[in-house]
Design a protein around this motif. Structure first.
Motif, PDB file in Angstrom:
ATOM      1  N   TYR A 155      29.635 -18.063 -17.665  1.00 49.74           N
ATOM      2  CA  TYR A 155      30.473 -16.648 -18.209  1.00 49.74           C
ATOM      3  C   TYR A 155      31.625 -16.889 -18.817  1.00 49.74           C
ATOM      4  N   SER A 156      32.378 -17.683 -18.517  1.00 51.91           N
ATOM      5  CA  SER A 156      33.729 -17.895 -19.287  1.00 51.91           C
ATOM      6  C   SER A 156      33.523 -18.360 -20.938  1.00 51.91           C
ATOM      7  N   LEU A 157      32.609 -19.470 -20.829  1.00 55.78           N
ATOM      8  CA  LEU A 157      32.251 -19.719 -22.233  1.00 55.78           C
ATOM      9  C   LEU A 157      31.664 -18.682 -23.050  1.00 55.78           C
ATOM     10  N   MET A 158      30.846 -17.966 -22.485  1.00 59.04           N
ATOM     11  CA  MET A 158      30.019 -16.885 -23.077  1.00 59.04           C
ATOM     12  C   MET A 158      30.840 -15.716 -23.406  1.00 59.04           C
ATOM     13  N   GLY A 159      31.760 -15.492 -22.479  1.00 54.34           N
ATOM     14  CA  GLY A 159      32.985 -14.429 -22.913  1.00 54.34           C
ATOM     15  C   GLY A 159      33.746 -14.539 -24.162  1.00 54.34           C
ATOM     16  N   ALA A 160      34.130 -15.861 -24.024  1.00 55.05           N
ATOM     17  CA  ALA A 160      34.944 -16.460 -25.092  1.00 55.05           C
ATOM     18  C   ALA A 160      34.212 -16.453 -26.600  1.00 55.05           C
ATOM     19  N   PHE A 183      33.921 -10.686 -24.986  1.00 54.50           N
ATOM     20  CA  PHE A 183      34.212  -9.720 -23.528  1.00 54.50           C
ATOM     21  C   PHE A 183      35.104 -10.614 -22.633  1.00 54.50           C
ATOM     22  N   ARG A 184      36.012  -9.984 -21.700  1.00 53.53           N
ATOM     23  CA  ARG A 184      36.562 -10.427 -20.822  1.00 53.53           C
ATOM     24  C   ARG A 184      35.991 -10.851 -19.488  1.00 53.53           C
ATOM     25  N   VAL A 185      36.398 -11.710 -18.899  1.00 55.35           N
ATOM     26  CA  VAL A 185      35.678 -12.319 -17.753  1.00 55.35           C
ATOM     27  C   VAL A 185      36.764 -12.336 -16.618  1.00 55.35           C
ATOM     28  N   HIS A 186      36.278 -11.941 -15.575  1.00 50.91           N
ATOM     29  CA  HIS A 186      37.196 -12.058 -14.310  1.00 50.91           C
ATOM     30  C   HIS A 186      36.161 -12.506 -13.029  1.00 50.91           C
ATOM     31  N   LEU A 187      36.573 -13.724 -12.263  1.00 52.85           N
ATOM     32  CA  LEU A 187      35.890 -14.283 -11.349  1.00 52.85           C
ATOM     33  C   LEU A 187      36.408 -14.404 -10.070  1.00 52.85           C
ATOM     34  N   VAL A 188      35.562 -14.052  -9.018  1.00 47.55           N
ATOM     35  CA  VAL A 188      36.114 -14.263  -7.662  1.00 47.55           C
ATOM     36  C   VAL A 188      35.596 -15.382  -7.189  1.00 47.55           C
ATOM     37  N   MET A 189      36.257 -16.290  -6.662  1.00 44.54           N
ATOM     38  CA  MET A 189      35.859 -17.686  -6.054  1.00 44.54           C
ATOM     39  C   MET A 189      36.714 -17.834  -4.852  1.00 44.54           C
ATOM     40  N   PRO A 190      36.191 -18.671  -3.947  1.00 40.64           N
ATOM     41  CA  PRO A 190      36.821 -19.047  -2.582  1.00 40.64           C
ATOM     42  C   PRO A 190      38.010 -19.898  -3.201  1.00 40.64           C
ATOM     43  N   LYS A 191      39.243 -19.695  -2.337  1.00 46.00           N
ATOM     44  CA  LYS A 191      40.393 -20.395  -2.895  1.00 46.00           C
ATOM     45  C   LYS A 191      40.245 -22.057  -2.883  1.00 46.00           C
ATOM     46  N   ASN A 192      38.994 -22.800  -2.326  1.00 48.19           N
ATOM     47  CA  ASN A 192      38.990 -23.970  -1.957  1.00 48.19           C
ATOM     48  C   ASN A 192      38.075 -24.684  -2.988  1.00 48.19           C
TER      49      ASN A 192
END
Lengths: 89, 315
Positions: B86-91, B95-104
């Motif tokens: 998603y991040s490379l496609m947003g760039a 478009f902007r990208v926010h991601l939710v990931m487990p902290k680990n």
């Protein structure tokens, strides 16, 4: 008293509880005490060589691999976390 | 007809997604000498993983029907690889990208996604991927107009990317030789899409889903369905068999692939190949041969954790 934080995949063994309080002066003793409260959990965490190589046990913020492993000493009030791998997607 | 697939001229980074090499593994299944085993190198995608395929299709389909516009922020929960995609496609697409990931999640994942300008939100590591799913749903519910939430676990564009891409390429490369397809379950998109297409092929291909043998496992990226939020796109009746693989089998196979094949891959790939070897051995016994295809989801360097003395390094 030591608080052990239980990840989602192991909560079937703890009656759904996300933490279990145990007594123990070392990580090994704490896991033995945990086994008495949640039978079967020891084998999910340990094998004959010690902590199974994919299991991540943290004392506070540090992986026990960087401490003294199962012999890591625990002060009362310490928290142990069993951190799961990250699944899917 | 493109003859030189890997050196072809492309209009953008997005066109580099797919058309990945399919390589033969040698000597990995000594008990199945009559069975060919092939590995599809999905780490050759520009984001370094198989997840470029579903991410691109989800984004393109949403742009087509207006769900994703330049004023929306794309947000999703991810264990990392979909987030990199998603991040490379947003760039690249603006478009902007926010991601939710487990902290680990590994530091590498956090660093790579942020390098594209993506913003990260961390969920409780004790809740694993399910915690990230619950948190992203809460964030979107609070501000539904602000976000485009593809929800890779329920988005039909995810398996479709594999139906048209992954499976189409496998059939193009092997034709009627292929007898078995084996891959692990994460969102289950690769399994569902590829299986649907391969089941339409004549002769019908046997499709086997690899699943971690235990609820608490170390096969990062794979899901133990019995103890997880089950992805809506997962339909167990589609596959021919579910094959449990232990963490140890997956990790040992990853080591073996690096040592004997020159392939340094992640543990989910190790599990896929371990499953493919089991299926190859069975095919050898039951039919005297066969042709098994599995997937290399990503490269092993994505999982390198900083060593203790490196933790304070900044570059």
């Amino acid at each position: 008293m030591i608080t052990v934080r239980i990840p989602t995949p192991l909560r079937t063994l703890t009656g759904g509880n996300d933490q279990v309080d145990v007594e123990g002066a070392t990580v090994r003793e704490a896991i033995e005490a945990l086994e008495r409260k949640a039978p079967g959990i020891r084998d999910r965490l340990l094998d004959d060589k010690g902590v199974r190589r994919f299991v991540n046990l943290y004392v506070g913020d540090e992986d026990v691999r960087f401490l003294d492993g199962l012999d890591t000493k625990l002060a009362s009030g310490t928290e142990i976390s069993i951190v799961p791998a990250i699944a899917g997607g | 007809m493109t003859r030189y697939a890997r050196s072809r001229r492309l209009a953008s980074i997005l066109d580099a997604v797919g058309n990945t090499p399919l390589i033969r593994l040698h000597g990995i299944a000594p008990n199945a000498p009559g069975v060919e085993i092939y590995l599809k190198l999905e780490f050759a995608n520009p984001g370094g993983s198989v997840k470029d395929r579903p991410a691109l299709r989800m984004v393109q389909d949403a742009m087509k029907d207006g769900r994703l516009t330049s004023d929306k922020i794309l947000i999703d929960s991810t264990s990392g690889n979909t987030g990199v995609a998603y991040s490379l496609m947003g760039a690249a697409m603006g478009f902007r990208v926010h991601l939710v990931m487990p902290k680990n999640v590994t530091k590498a994942r956090k660093d790579i996604t942020q390098a594209f300008g993506t913003e990260l939100v961390f969920s409780d590591p004790m809740e694993g991927s399910d915690g990230a799913i619950r948190l992203v749903k809460k964030i979107v519910a609070e501000n539904p107009d602000k976000y485009f939430y593809p929800d890779q676990y329920s988005n039909p564009s995810n398996p479709l990317a594999h139906y048209y891409g992954t499976a189409g390429e496998i059939i193009d490369a092997l034709g009627d030789r292929i007898t078995h397809f084996v891959t692990g379950l994460g969102t289950s998109g690769t399994m569902m899409g590829t299986t649907r297409r391969l089941h339409e092929h004549t002769p019908r291909v046997t499709c086997v889903a690899v699943e971690p043998a235990e609820a608490l496992h170390g096969l990062e990226g794979l899901k133990h369905m019995g103890s997880s939020i089950v992805p809506p796109i997962w339909d167990p009746s589609t596959v021919d068999e579910i094959l449990p693989v232990t963490t140890e089998e997956g990790w040992d196979m990853s080591d073996l692939l690096a040592a004997t094949q020159g392939l340094h891959v992640g543990h989910s790939t190790g599990a896929n190949v371990a499953g493919a070897v089991k299926i190859a051995e069975r095919a050898q016994k039951e039919r005297g041969g066969g042709c098994v295809v599995t997937i290399a989801c990503d490269r092993g360097d994505r999982y390198f954790a900083p060593l203790k003395w490196e933790r304070k390094y900044v570059w």
